[in-house]
Design a protein around this motif. Structure first.
Motif, PDB file in Angstrom:
ATOM      1  N   THR A  16       0.832  -1.211   0.000  1.00  0.00           N
ATOM      2  CA  THR A  16       0.000   0.000   0.000  1.00  0.00           C
ATOM      3  C   THR A  16       0.860   1.252   0.000  1.00  0.00           C
ATOM      4  O   THR A  16       0.581   2.216  -0.725  1.00  0.00           O
ATOM      5  CB  THR A  16      -0.939  -0.006   1.212  1.00  0.00           C
ATOM      6  OG1 THR A  16      -1.795  -1.148   1.126  1.00  0.00           O
ATOM      7  CG2 THR A  16      -1.803   1.249   1.250  1.00  0.00           C
ATOM      8  N   TYR A  29      -6.738   3.849  -1.719  1.00  0.00           N
ATOM      9  CA  TYR A  29      -7.381   3.584  -3.008  1.00  0.00           C
ATOM     10  C   TYR A  29      -8.370   4.704  -3.326  1.00  0.00           C
ATOM     11  O   TYR A  29      -8.406   5.228  -4.455  1.00  0.00           O
ATOM     12  CB  TYR A  29      -8.092   2.236  -2.931  1.00  0.00           C
ATOM     13  CG  TYR A  29      -8.797   1.782  -4.196  1.00  0.00           C
ATOM     14  CD1 TYR A  29      -8.193   1.881  -5.443  1.00  0.00           C
ATOM     15  CD2 TYR A  29     -10.075   1.205  -4.122  1.00  0.00           C
ATOM     16  CE1 TYR A  29      -8.843   1.431  -6.587  1.00  0.00           C
ATOM     17  CE2 TYR A  29     -10.717   0.754  -5.251  1.00  0.00           C
ATOM     18  CZ  TYR A  29     -10.106   0.870  -6.490  1.00  0.00           C
ATOM     19  OH  TYR A  29     -10.753   0.425  -7.620  1.00  0.00           O
ATOM     20  N   GLU A  72      -6.112  -2.382  -6.057  1.00  0.00           N
ATOM     21  CA  GLU A  72      -7.209  -3.315  -6.306  1.00  0.00           C
ATOM     22  C   GLU A  72      -6.795  -4.750  -5.978  1.00  0.00           C
ATOM     23  O   GLU A  72      -7.593  -5.530  -5.440  1.00  0.00           O
ATOM     24  CB  GLU A  72      -7.657  -3.182  -7.759  1.00  0.00           C
ATOM     25  CG  GLU A  72      -8.361  -1.851  -8.023  1.00  0.00           C
ATOM     26  CD  GLU A  72      -8.615  -1.563  -9.484  1.00  0.00           C
ATOM     27  OE1 GLU A  72      -9.404  -0.647  -9.781  1.00  0.00           O
ATOM     28  OE2 GLU A  72      -8.029  -2.260 -10.344  1.00  0.00           O
ATOM     29  N   ALA A 126     -15.146   3.669  -2.160  1.00  0.00           N
ATOM     30  CA  ALA A 126     -14.006   3.206  -1.360  1.00  0.00           C
ATOM     31  C   ALA A 126     -14.023   3.838   0.028  1.00  0.00           C
ATOM     32  O   ALA A 126     -13.805   3.157   1.039  1.00  0.00           O
ATOM     33  CB  ALA A 126     -12.696   3.523  -2.079  1.00  0.00           C
ATOM     34  N   GLN A 157      -8.133   0.739   1.586  1.00  0.00           N
ATOM     35  CA  GLN A 157      -9.376   1.322   1.073  1.00  0.00           C
ATOM     36  C   GLN A 157      -9.260   2.842   0.984  1.00  0.00           C
ATOM     37  O   GLN A 157      -9.657   3.457  -0.012  1.00  0.00           O
ATOM     38  CB  GLN A 157     -10.548   0.950   1.995  1.00  0.00           C
ATOM     39  CG  GLN A 157     -11.056  -0.473   1.858  1.00  0.00           C
ATOM     40  CD  GLN A 157     -11.946  -0.664   0.627  1.00  0.00           C
ATOM     41  OE1 GLN A 157     -12.067   0.207  -0.216  1.00  0.00           O
ATOM     42  NE2 GLN A 157     -12.549  -1.832   0.528  1.00  0.00           N
ATOM     43  N   TYR A 183      -7.440  -8.542   0.742  1.00  0.00           N
ATOM     44  CA  TYR A 183      -7.636  -8.013   2.097  1.00  0.00           C
ATOM     45  C   TYR A 183      -8.716  -6.934   2.070  1.00  0.00           C
ATOM     46  O   TYR A 183      -8.429  -5.742   2.244  1.00  0.00           O
ATOM     47  CB  TYR A 183      -6.327  -7.438   2.647  1.00  0.00           C
ATOM     48  CG  TYR A 183      -5.210  -8.446   2.718  1.00  0.00           C
ATOM     49  CD1 TYR A 183      -5.113  -9.330   3.791  1.00  0.00           C
ATOM     50  CD2 TYR A 183      -4.277  -8.544   1.687  1.00  0.00           C
ATOM     51  CE1 TYR A 183      -4.105 -10.276   3.847  1.00  0.00           C
ATOM     52  CE2 TYR A 183      -3.263  -9.479   1.738  1.00  0.00           C
ATOM     53  CZ  TYR A 183      -3.180 -10.346   2.813  1.00  0.00           C
ATOM     54  OH  TYR A 183      -2.184 -11.288   2.862  1.00  0.00           O
ATOM     55  N   PRO A 184      -9.947  -7.329   1.832  1.00  0.00           N
ATOM     56  CA  PRO A 184     -11.014  -6.323   1.681  1.00  0.00           C
ATOM     57  C   PRO A 184     -11.264  -5.496   2.942  1.00  0.00           C
ATOM     58  O   PRO A 184     -11.846  -4.419   2.857  1.00  0.00           O
ATOM     59  CB  PRO A 184     -12.240  -7.169   1.325  1.00  0.00           C
ATOM     60  CG  PRO A 184     -11.927  -8.543   1.827  1.00  0.00           C
ATOM     61  CD  PRO A 184     -10.451  -8.700   1.656  1.00  0.00           C
ATOM     62  N   LEU A 222      -6.805  -5.105  -2.146  1.00  0.00           N
ATOM     63  CA  LEU A 222      -8.154  -5.185  -1.586  1.00  0.00           C
ATOM     64  C   LEU A 222      -8.873  -6.463  -1.986  1.00  0.00           C
ATOM     65  O   LEU A 222      -9.771  -6.918  -1.266  1.00  0.00           O
ATOM     66  CB  LEU A 222      -8.959  -3.956  -2.016  1.00  0.00           C
ATOM     67  CG  LEU A 222      -8.493  -2.647  -1.350  1.00  0.00           C
ATOM     68  CD1 LEU A 222      -9.140  -1.452  -2.017  1.00  0.00           C
ATOM     69  CD2 LEU A 222      -8.804  -2.674   0.139  1.00  0.00           C
TER      70      LEU A 222
END
Length: 555
Positions: free
Chosen positions: A136, A172, A156, A188, A169, A162-163, A159
């Motif tokens: 990230t 993003y 993307e 997001a 998030q 690892y949502p 996520l």
């Protein structure tokens, strides 16, 4: 106390990876001073933690845990150079200490040294290729050097696996916002806000879109989180600024003002600002850069005409000016670049926070070749930000107004534009704004009012010693007669008129400031007079601004 770093407008703030949650220190793990300091940090009492950590590191110079904690505290306080030095030392002492190297990469990121940060992250990723926290931060660095084509897919991918990684998030969402994918950006941020922990920054990110309106349910969630006595400090101040924006949008001005005041009080405690120091530094610049110095150094510097500097205060209309200029076929918009500030720091010769600064006095002894090399180094260091073949580019670092003398000496052919806005509108807008880092002058009406006065005094000085060098663009005039002001702007830059500069809101480009959504709309008048519904609570600001307001009599 750490010396206050120059303000930065950083887009991303990295936290721990979900695969490597921060371990709560215990007496078994760390010495008592480190435990005490981390407890102060968790409570947002950074000024209490700093002397404890500094004393501990002085007594235990080889303890990499103490060095790392002190370095990370420096990041929070905005003392970026001190933080970088400490974290570099930690990495040198313990090359396999991944948390220290990650923090060092974060320090490099915050100092706008994105390629150096990526080099550190690649060392980490060679050990653990799928670590989402490291990926990230790498994606965030790619965003900052305009490599969105690599960064967005990387977010993307993170996520997808690892949502629930809130920081990914958020980052993003920031990247999507910068490239104009507004609906996806909102999605997001909303996904991040729905997570149990750390929702404060997500709610503020929604508020910071300026065009977003909170639902009743979201407003209830914000107030419930604020009412939780266990609400983390970082979430707390983010939520306060979000609440202020939500209440203001509903016309509930007293409640909005209460939230803004509390938000500034809370955030201001961890972002120190010495108004007297800035005032002194401003007077020193005015005394040094006199007509004699300017005349003596005439003909020096790098001849490149490429840079167009847009300076002023945040929230003064600089992003609008940038968007208009970047709509021209010969101009590329970049970002708020820290390169001039970095040059000033280099000239200062300071190695420790208590060292005396040689800036600007050292410029008096520099010959034409040295000044030319400084200008060339700026052109070279900013090359990473240039993605097109356009002959001119914009550097929109607002704080560069303090360094117009330096810019003139090393880049005599650069253009300099001062974005000016009514002081009440500009200062109140800055007061309501939660900056990602730095800009400590904004967290208090007296702070920002005094800062604005020093800014005006310094700009008046530049007008006296460098007549005609700076073009002043008044936001209100740009709104009232856009075409005339756009033509004036282009004439100053030596650019032919192009119709697309009037249709600036249609220009597709990356915008990484708080005004990103606003400059994607046609010009509007609603940005003027936003302080007026709050007028009865703004006497401290009026008093701080003092004689500056005489130039703008109230209706």
């Amino acid at each position: 106390m750490f010396a206050q770093g120059k303000p930065h407008n950083t887009t991303f703030l990295m936290t721990d990876s979900p695969r490597a949650p921060r371990k709560v220190p215990t007496r078994k793990d760390f010495p008592a001073p480190l435990i005490e300091a981390t407890e102060y940090i968790a409570a947002g009492r950074l000024a209490k933690a700093e002397p404890i950590l500094r004393r501990y590191v002085e007594q235990n110079p080889g303890d990499v845990n103490g060095i790392r904690l002190l370095g990370e505290l420096g990041l929070q306080l905005g003392a970026l150079q001190d933080a970088e030095n400490l974290l570099q030392r930690a990495v040198e002492l313990a090359p396999d200490y991944h948390a220290a190297r990650y923090a060092y990469a974060n320090a490099l990121y915050k100092r706008h040294r994105y390629e150096d940060a990526i080099a550190q992250l690649d060392q980490l990723l060679a050990q653990e290729a799928n670590n989402p926290g490291w990926l990230t931060l790498k994606a965030a660095c790619l965003v900052e050097i305009n490599e969105h084509a690599q960064a967005v897919p990387l977010f993307e991918t993170i996520l997808e696996h690892y949502p629930q990684f809130r920081q990914a998030q958020l980052s993003y969402g920031h990247a999507l916002r910068a490239v104009g994918r507004s609906e996806q950006s909102v999605a997001a941020y909303e996904a991040a806000a729905e997570q149990i922990d750390g929702a404060g920054e997500a709610f503020w990110s929604l508020a910071n879109l300026k065009t977003y309106r909170f639902t009743d349910a979201q407003l209830t969630s914000i107030e419930q989180l604020l009412g939780d006595k266990q609400c983390p400090y970082r979430d707390y101040y983010h939520l306060l600024f979000a609440l202020g924006k939500a209440r203001e949008d509903r016309g509930e001005y007293e409640a909005a003002m209460a939230a803004y005041v509390k938000g500034n009080q809370v955030r201001g405690k961890s972002v120190p600002w010495q108004a007297e120091t800035f005032h002194h530094d401003t007077r020193e610049l005015m005394a040094f850069f006199d007509e004699a110095l300017i005349a003596r150094q005439r003909g020096s510097g790098c001849e490149s005409p490429d840079p167009i500097f847009v300076v002023g205060l945040p929230r003064a209309g600089s992003t609008l000016i940038e968007q208009i200029l970047a709509s021209h076929s010969q101009v590329e918009g970049t970002a708020e670049l820290a390169d001039i500030i970095a040059l000033a720091r280099k000239i200062s010769g300071k190695r420790r926070r208590d060292d005396p600064s040689k800036y600007p006095s050292a410029l008096a002894d520099m010959d034409a070749q040295t000044l030319r090399e400084l200008g060339e180094s700026y052109i070279s260091s900013t090359a990473v930000q240039r993605m097109t073949d356009a002959p001119f580019f914009i550097d929109k670092m607002p704080n560069n107004f303090s360094h117009i003398g330096l810019i003139h000496l090393i880049l005599p052919n650069a253009k300099i534009i001062d974005a000016r806005r009514h002081p009440m509108d500009c200062c109140f807008s800055g007061y309501k704004q939660l900056f990602a880092s730095g800009q400590g002058f904004s967290y208090g009406m007296d702070r920002i009012g005094n800062y604005y006065r020093d800014y005006v005094d310094l700009m008046d000085h530049w007008d006296r010693v460098l007549p005609g060098r700076v073009l002043r663009v008044q936001y209100e005039k740009m709104v009232d007669d856009t075409e005339a002001q756009v033509r004036r702007l282009l004439d100053y830059c030596g650019l032919p008129f192009e119709e697309q500069c009037l249709a600036f809101h249609e220009t597709q480009r990356t915008v990484r400031t708080a005004s990103s959504e606003q400059v994607r709309q046609p010009i509007y008048r609603s940005g003027m007079g936003q302080w007026e519904p709050f007028s009865r609570w703004l006497d401290p600001l009026r008093q701080a601004l003092g004689p500056v307001l005489e130039r703008y009599p109230e209706k």
